[in-house]
Write a protein that holds these residues in place. Sequence first.
Motif, PDB file in Angstrom:
ATOM      1  N   GLY A   1      10.459 -10.260   3.590  1.00 31.72           N
ATOM      2  CA  GLY A   1       9.202  -9.421   3.337  1.00 31.72           C
ATOM      3  C   GLY A   1       8.191  -9.274   4.407  1.00 31.72           C
ATOM      4  N   GLN A   2       7.885 -10.367   5.355  1.00 29.90           N
ATOM      5  CA  GLN A   2       7.281 -10.276   6.307  1.00 29.90           C
ATOM      6  C   GLN A   2       7.932  -9.651   7.648  1.00 29.90           C
ATOM      7  N   ASN A   3       9.306  -9.667   7.623  1.00 26.85           N
ATOM      8  CA  ASN A   3       9.810  -9.085   8.642  1.00 26.85           C
ATOM      9  C   ASN A   3      10.089  -7.565   8.411  1.00 26.85           C
ATOM     10  N   ILE A   4      10.081  -7.423   7.225  1.00 24.79           N
ATOM     11  CA  ILE A   4      10.111  -5.815   6.995  1.00 24.79           C
ATOM     12  C   ILE A   4       8.628  -5.112   7.384  1.00 24.79           C
ATOM     13  N   LEU A   5       7.494  -5.835   6.968  1.00 30.21           N
ATOM     14  CA  LEU A   5       6.259  -5.241   7.620  1.00 30.21           C
ATOM     15  C   LEU A   5       6.090  -5.382   8.981  1.00 30.21           C
ATOM     16  N   VAL A   6       6.741  -6.336   9.738  1.00 31.34           N
ATOM     17  CA  VAL A   6       6.736  -6.130  11.314  1.00 31.34           C
ATOM     18  C   VAL A   6       7.572  -4.979  11.740  1.00 31.34           C
ATOM     19  N   ALA A   7       8.736  -4.792  11.018  1.00 30.28           N
ATOM     20  CA  ALA A   7       9.666  -3.866  11.757  1.00 30.28           C
ATOM     21  C   ALA A   7       9.212  -2.327  11.234  1.00 30.28           C
TER      22      ALA A   7
ATOM     23  N   THR B   1      16.116   8.057   9.182  1.00 30.53           N
ATOM     24  CA  THR B   1      17.353   7.244   9.322  1.00 30.53           C
ATOM     25  C   THR B   1      17.015   5.890  10.044  1.00 30.53           C
ATOM     26  N   GLU B   2      16.008   5.687  11.035  1.00 23.95           N
ATOM     27  CA  GLU B   2      15.739   4.605  11.828  1.00 23.95           C
ATOM     28  C   GLU B   2      15.104   3.629  10.889  1.00 23.95           C
ATOM     29  N   THR B   3      14.101   4.183   9.892  1.00 23.27           N
ATOM     30  CA  THR B   3      13.713   3.365   8.889  1.00 23.27           C
ATOM     31  C   THR B   3      14.600   2.713   7.953  1.00 23.27           C
TER      32      THR B   3
ATOM     33  N   LYS C   1      18.933  -3.292   7.683  1.00 23.44           N
ATOM     34  CA  LYS C   1      19.494  -4.520   8.448  1.00 23.44           C
ATOM     35  C   LYS C   1      18.814  -5.805   8.113  1.00 23.44           C
ATOM     36  N   GLU C   2      17.487  -5.613   7.891  1.00 20.77           N
ATOM     37  CA  GLU C   2      16.573  -6.660   7.386  1.00 20.77           C
ATOM     38  C   GLU C   2      17.115  -7.341   6.059  1.00 20.77           C
ATOM     39  N   MET C   3      17.358  -6.583   5.032  1.00 14.25           N
ATOM     40  CA  MET C   3      17.756  -6.773   3.698  1.00 14.25           C
ATOM     41  C   MET C   3      19.222  -7.560   3.758  1.00 14.25           C
ATOM     42  N   LEU C   4      20.057  -7.077   4.766  1.00 12.86           N
ATOM     43  CA  LEU C   4      21.263  -7.757   4.586  1.00 12.86           C
ATOM     44  C   LEU C   4      21.234  -8.998   5.437  1.00 12.86           C
ATOM     45  N   GLY C   5      20.445  -8.815   6.486  1.00 11.16           N
ATOM     46  CA  GLY C   5      20.172 -10.271   7.156  1.00 11.16           C
ATOM     47  C   GLY C   5      19.751 -11.260   6.131  1.00 11.16           C
ATOM     48  N   SER C   6      18.691 -11.049   5.431  1.00 13.83           N
ATOM     49  CA  SER C   6      18.261 -12.037   4.640  1.00 13.83           C
ATOM     50  C   SER C   6      19.306 -12.463   3.627  1.00 13.83           C
ATOM     51  N   VAL C   7      20.454 -11.690   3.380  1.00 14.54           N
ATOM     52  CA  VAL C   7      21.427 -11.983   2.378  1.00 14.54           C
ATOM     53  C   VAL C   7      22.248 -13.113   3.191  1.00 14.54           C
ATOM     54  N   ARG C   8      22.736 -12.534   4.457  1.00 15.98           N
ATOM     55  CA  ARG C   8      23.541 -13.475   5.334  1.00 15.98           C
ATOM     56  C   ARG C   8      22.988 -14.834   5.399  1.00 15.98           C
TER      57      ARG C   8
ATOM     58  N   TRP D   1      16.322  -9.385  -3.270  1.00 16.23           N
ATOM     59  CA  TRP D   1      15.869  -8.301  -2.717  1.00 16.23           C
ATOM     60  C   TRP D   1      14.620  -7.848  -3.532  1.00 16.23           C
ATOM     61  N   GLU D   2      14.519  -7.979  -4.801  1.00 14.43           N
ATOM     62  CA  GLU D   2      13.504  -7.577  -5.825  1.00 14.43           C
ATOM     63  C   GLU D   2      12.276  -8.561  -5.263  1.00 14.43           C
ATOM     64  N   ARG D   3      12.386  -9.708  -5.040  1.00 13.06           N
ATOM     65  CA  ARG D   3      11.312 -10.598  -4.603  1.00 13.06           C
ATOM     66  C   ARG D   3      10.974 -10.265  -3.111  1.00 13.06           C
ATOM     67  N   THR D   4      11.679  -9.999  -2.206  1.00 15.77           N
ATOM     68  CA  THR D   4      11.461  -9.612  -0.961  1.00 15.77           C
ATOM     69  C   THR D   4      10.664  -8.381  -0.842  1.00 15.77           C
ATOM     70  N   LEU D   5      11.137  -7.167  -1.759  1.00 15.61           N
ATOM     71  CA  LEU D   5      10.240  -5.909  -1.733  1.00 15.61           C
ATOM     72  C   LEU D   5       9.061  -6.150  -2.386  1.00 15.61           C
ATOM     73  N   VAL D   6       8.892  -7.112  -3.305  1.00 18.17           N
ATOM     74  CA  VAL D   6       7.550  -7.358  -3.906  1.00 18.17           C
ATOM     75  C   VAL D   6       6.577  -7.719  -2.999  1.00 18.17           C
ATOM     76  N   TYR D   7       7.190  -8.777  -2.195  1.00 20.24           N
ATOM     77  CA  TYR D   7       6.260  -9.378  -1.028  1.00 20.24           C
ATOM     78  C   TYR D   7       6.097  -8.259   0.045  1.00 20.24           C
ATOM     79  N   ALA D   8       6.568  -7.597  -0.051  1.00 27.17           N
ATOM     80  CA  ALA D   8       6.527  -6.824   1.271  1.00 27.17           C
ATOM     81  C   ALA D   8       5.675  -5.528   0.819  1.00 27.17           C
ATOM     82  N   ARG D   9       5.492  -5.209  -0.515  1.00 23.00           N
ATOM     83  CA  ARG D   9       4.720  -4.296  -1.135  1.00 23.00           C
ATOM     84  C   ARG D   9       3.357  -4.661  -1.048  1.00 23.00           C
ATOM     85  N   TYR D  10       3.149  -6.153  -1.476  1.00 24.95           N
ATOM     86  CA  TYR D  10       1.630  -6.817  -1.398  1.00 24.95           C
ATOM     87  C   TYR D  10       1.336  -6.773  -0.118  1.00 24.95           C
TER      88      TYR D  10
END
Length: 132
Positions: free
Chosen positions: A12-18, A58-60, A66-73, A115-124
């Motif tokens: 979630g933090q990485n999404i905000l940075v990206a 598209t870039e977004t 990339k971030e979401m799949l990276g977190s899965v990896r 991903w639900e948790r990630t997006l909730v954290y990114a939203r907040y």
Amino acid sequence: MKNLDYFAAKSGQNILVALKSMDKKELEKLINDILLVLHGNGVYACILYLYAREKKKTETAEKLAKEMLGSVRESLGIDFEDLNEKMNNPEDVLRVVNEKICNNTGSLFLVKDLWERTLVYARYGAKAKVKN
């Protein structure tokens, strides 16, 4: 056992940075839209939605996917061979998601929760974002 909450918070933090260049309200809306698709339609639909948005965005989509799949990896150890090379091609990304995540029920539910948790954290995080 790995702590998925840790990986969700980190992602979630990485999404905000990206996506730091995005307007706070626009970022909140995007995250809410993605979260709604994920919750209502699932993991595959979430990635499909990211790439189906307007061409200029598209870039977004690539950054988020990339971030979401990276977190899965990182958290679940699912190997997405040559993922960085495939990020430019939505069909390749969708094929990988289908084969590596959607093909396994256990992984599918873990990824959806992550991903639900990630997006909730990114939203907040987006709500708390302060314009410099």
